[in-house]
Scaffold this motif. Sequence first.
Motif, short mmCIF file in Angstrom:
data_model
loop_
_atom_site.label_atom_id
_atom_site.label_comp_id
_atom_site.label_asym_id
_atom_site.label_seq_id
_atom_site.Cartn_x
_atom_site.Cartn_y
_atom_site.Cartn_z
N TYR A 95 31.30 17.85 -32.20
CA TYR A 95 30.54 18.37 -31.07
C TYR A 95 30.75 19.88 -30.91
O TYR A 95 29.78 20.63 -30.73
CB TYR A 95 30.94 17.65 -29.78
N ALA A 96 32.00 20.32 -31.00
CA ALA A 96 32.28 21.75 -30.85
C ALA A 96 31.62 22.55 -31.97
O ALA A 96 31.10 23.65 -31.74
CB ALA A 96 33.79 22.00 -30.85
N GLY A 97 31.63 22.01 -33.17
CA GLY A 97 30.95 22.69 -34.28
C GLY A 97 29.46 22.80 -34.05
O GLY A 97 28.84 23.82 -34.38
N ALA A 98 28.85 21.76 -33.49
CA ALA A 98 27.41 21.80 -33.22
C ALA A 98 27.09 22.81 -32.12
O ALA A 98 26.10 23.55 -32.21
CB ALA A 98 26.92 20.41 -32.82
N VAL A 99 27.90 22.86 -31.09
CA VAL A 99 27.69 23.84 -30.01
C VAL A 99 27.82 25.26 -30.56
O VAL A 99 27.01 26.14 -30.25
CB VAL A 99 28.67 23.59 -28.84
N GLU A 100 28.84 25.48 -31.39
CA GLU A 100 29.05 26.81 -31.98
C GLU A 100 27.88 27.18 -32.90
O GLU A 100 27.39 28.32 -32.88
CB GLU A 100 30.36 26.83 -32.76
N ALA A 101 27.42 26.21 -33.69
CA ALA A 101 26.28 26.48 -34.58
C ALA A 101 25.03 26.80 -33.78
O ALA A 101 24.25 27.68 -34.16
CB ALA A 101 26.04 25.28 -35.50
N ALA A 102 24.81 26.09 -32.67
CA ALA A 102 23.65 26.36 -31.83
C ALA A 102 23.73 27.76 -31.23
O ALA A 102 22.71 28.46 -31.12
CB ALA A 102 23.54 25.31 -30.73
N ASP A 103 24.94 28.19 -30.86
CA ASP A 103 25.11 29.56 -30.32
C ASP A 103 24.88 30.61 -31.39
O ASP A 103 24.23 31.63 -31.13
CB ASP A 103 26.50 29.72 -29.71
N VAL A 104 25.42 30.38 -32.58
CA VAL A 104 25.28 31.36 -33.67
C VAL A 104 23.82 31.49 -34.08
O VAL A 104 23.34 32.59 -34.36
CB VAL A 104 26.17 30.96 -34.87
N LEU A 105 23.11 30.37 -34.10
CA LEU A 105 21.71 30.39 -34.51
C LEU A 105 20.75 30.72 -33.36
O LEU A 105 19.53 30.76 -33.56
CB LEU A 105 21.33 29.03 -35.11
N ASN A 106 21.30 30.95 -32.17
CA ASN A 106 20.50 31.28 -30.98
C ASN A 106 19.42 30.24 -30.72
O ASN A 106 18.26 30.56 -30.45
CB ASN A 106 19.87 32.67 -31.10
N LEU A 107 19.82 28.99 -30.78
CA LEU A 107 18.87 27.91 -30.52
C LEU A 107 18.77 27.69 -29.01
O LEU A 107 19.72 27.92 -28.27
CB LEU A 107 19.34 26.62 -31.20
N LEU A 120 27.19 15.26 -32.31
CA LEU A 120 27.75 14.00 -31.80
C LEU A 120 27.68 12.90 -32.84
O LEU A 120 28.65 12.18 -33.08
CB LEU A 120 27.00 13.57 -30.54
N LEU A 121 26.52 12.74 -33.48
CA LEU A 121 26.36 11.72 -34.50
C LEU A 121 27.28 11.96 -35.70
O LEU A 121 27.84 11.02 -36.25
CB LEU A 121 24.90 11.63 -34.95
#
Length: 145
Positions: A95-107, A120-121
């Motif tokens: 989950y933390a990796g997905a949140v970080e990736a979303a921030d880095v990619l400015n999603l 999560l999955l």
Amino acid sequence: MKCDRFIVDDGRHEPQIVIDEDASAAAGRAQHRARCSCGRMPAHRPGTPQQGWAAYAAHARHRLGPASRPGARVSLGVRVTQLFLGCMALWAVGYAGAVEAADVLNLAGVAELGMRAAGLLGGFASAGLLMVAMRGFIAPMRAGN
């Protein structure tokens, strides 16, 4: 003599008590020999069905005995707690990796929610794989001595 169900609960060690034709002809009465479905049971002298069960039980205890690893002496509650904490750590990292990736990619919006759902999955899938990999440590083949 009945076989202890905990001795054969892994499914690879099924008892097969058969009549030994040669020994029965030589002795003049039915002589039984035990075999195991694993194919690695050592030969033993034919005898009564009880002796066959005893030979099989000795083989099963030898094959399925408690491991000699130091971790094998840890109680079941501690092993389940370790598995739970490991699963939670994998879920949190996903989950933390997905949140970080979303921030880095400015999603934003649906794309950000999709990335978090994928995290999560991924965390749940990793936790499931950990459970499968650790099943021999968490639930050993024998219930106890």
